[in-house]
Design a protein around this motif. Structure first.
Motif, mmCIF file in Angstrom:
data_model
loop_
_atom_site.group_PDB
_atom_site.id
_atom_site.type_symbol
_atom_site.label_atom_id
_atom_site.label_comp_id
_atom_site.label_asym_id
_atom_site.label_seq_id
_atom_site.Cartn_x
_atom_site.Cartn_y
_atom_site.Cartn_z
ATOM 1 N N SER A 101 61.386 64.935 68.605
ATOM 2 C CA SER A 101 60.702 64.862 67.326
ATOM 3 C C SER A 101 61.250 65.938 66.396
ATOM 4 C CB SER A 101 59.197 65.043 67.508
ATOM 5 O OG SER A 101 58.517 64.838 66.289
ATOM 6 N N CYS A 102 61.305 65.619 65.134
ATOM 7 C CA CYS A 102 61.780 66.564 64.127
ATOM 8 C C CYS A 102 60.796 66.560 62.970
ATOM 9 C CB CYS A 102 63.162 66.153 63.641
ATOM 10 S SG CYS A 102 63.800 67.108 62.257
ATOM 11 N N GLY A 157 59.222 69.336 54.046
ATOM 12 C CA GLY A 157 58.969 68.624 52.810
ATOM 13 C C GLY A 157 59.558 67.232 52.882
ATOM 14 N N ARG A 158 59.449 66.510 51.785
ATOM 15 C CA ARG A 158 59.993 65.153 51.753
ATOM 16 C C ARG A 158 61.510 65.178 51.798
ATOM 17 N NH1 ARG A 158 56.354 61.893 47.223
ATOM 18 N NH2 ARG A 158 54.352 62.083 48.308
ATOM 19 N N LYS A 204 53.876 62.032 57.614
ATOM 20 C CA LYS A 204 53.959 63.290 58.365
ATOM 21 C C LYS A 204 55.299 63.998 58.151
ATOM 22 C CE LYS A 204 50.959 61.599 62.089
ATOM 23 N NZ LYS A 204 50.874 61.309 63.553
ATOM 24 N N ASN A 205 56.247 63.358 57.492
ATOM 25 C CA ASN A 205 57.604 63.917 57.307
ATOM 26 C C ASN A 205 58.256 64.217 58.652
ATOM 27 O OD1 ASN A 205 57.437 63.840 54.477
ATOM 28 N ND2 ASN A 205 56.472 65.859 54.413
#
Length: 121
Positions: free
Chosen positions: A21-22, A26-27, A73-74
């Motif tokens: 997972s990463c 931010g977007r 969740k970005n």
């Protein structure tokens, strides 16, 4: 500036599974997972565009790995199944401003620190 933090690496036996997972601070646009390769700085493993509608995989992981993302969740995940010893590597998460996925490492703007995946035979 966007920070990327990977998690989920570890030691697993051949045939097993891991989920990387990463999390981005931010977007971001397109995202992907990369690993070192002989003769190259890094090779792409799997990449995904901003909407999640387009994904690309290197040949050696097709049918075994699945990339997905959650834009609320970005995060971007890499589900790795049927792992092989040759999958052993440090896996890096990357993100870029462009919404379009790219398999070229140098086109990515942000990189995580990497997470170690070790597959024993």
């Amino acid at each position: 500036q966007v920070e990327l933090v990977e998690s989920g690496g570890g030691l697993v036996q051949a045939g097993g599974s891991l989920r990387l997972s990463c999390a981005a601070s931010g977007r971001t646009g397109a995202m992907g997972w990369f690993r070192p390769a002989p003769g190259k700085e890094r090779e792409f493993v799997a990449v995904i565009n901003w909407s999640g509608g387009s994904t690309y995989y290197t040949d050696s992981v097709k049918g075994r790995f699945t990339i997905s993302r959650d834009n609320v969740k970005n995060t971007v995940d890499l589900q790795m199944n049927s792992l092989k010893p040759e999958d052993t590597a440090v896996y890096y998460c990357a993100a870029r401003v462009s919404l379009t996925a790219s398999t070229t490492p140098r086109s990515y703007d942000y990189w995580g620190q990497g997470t170690q995946v070790t597959v024993s035979s």
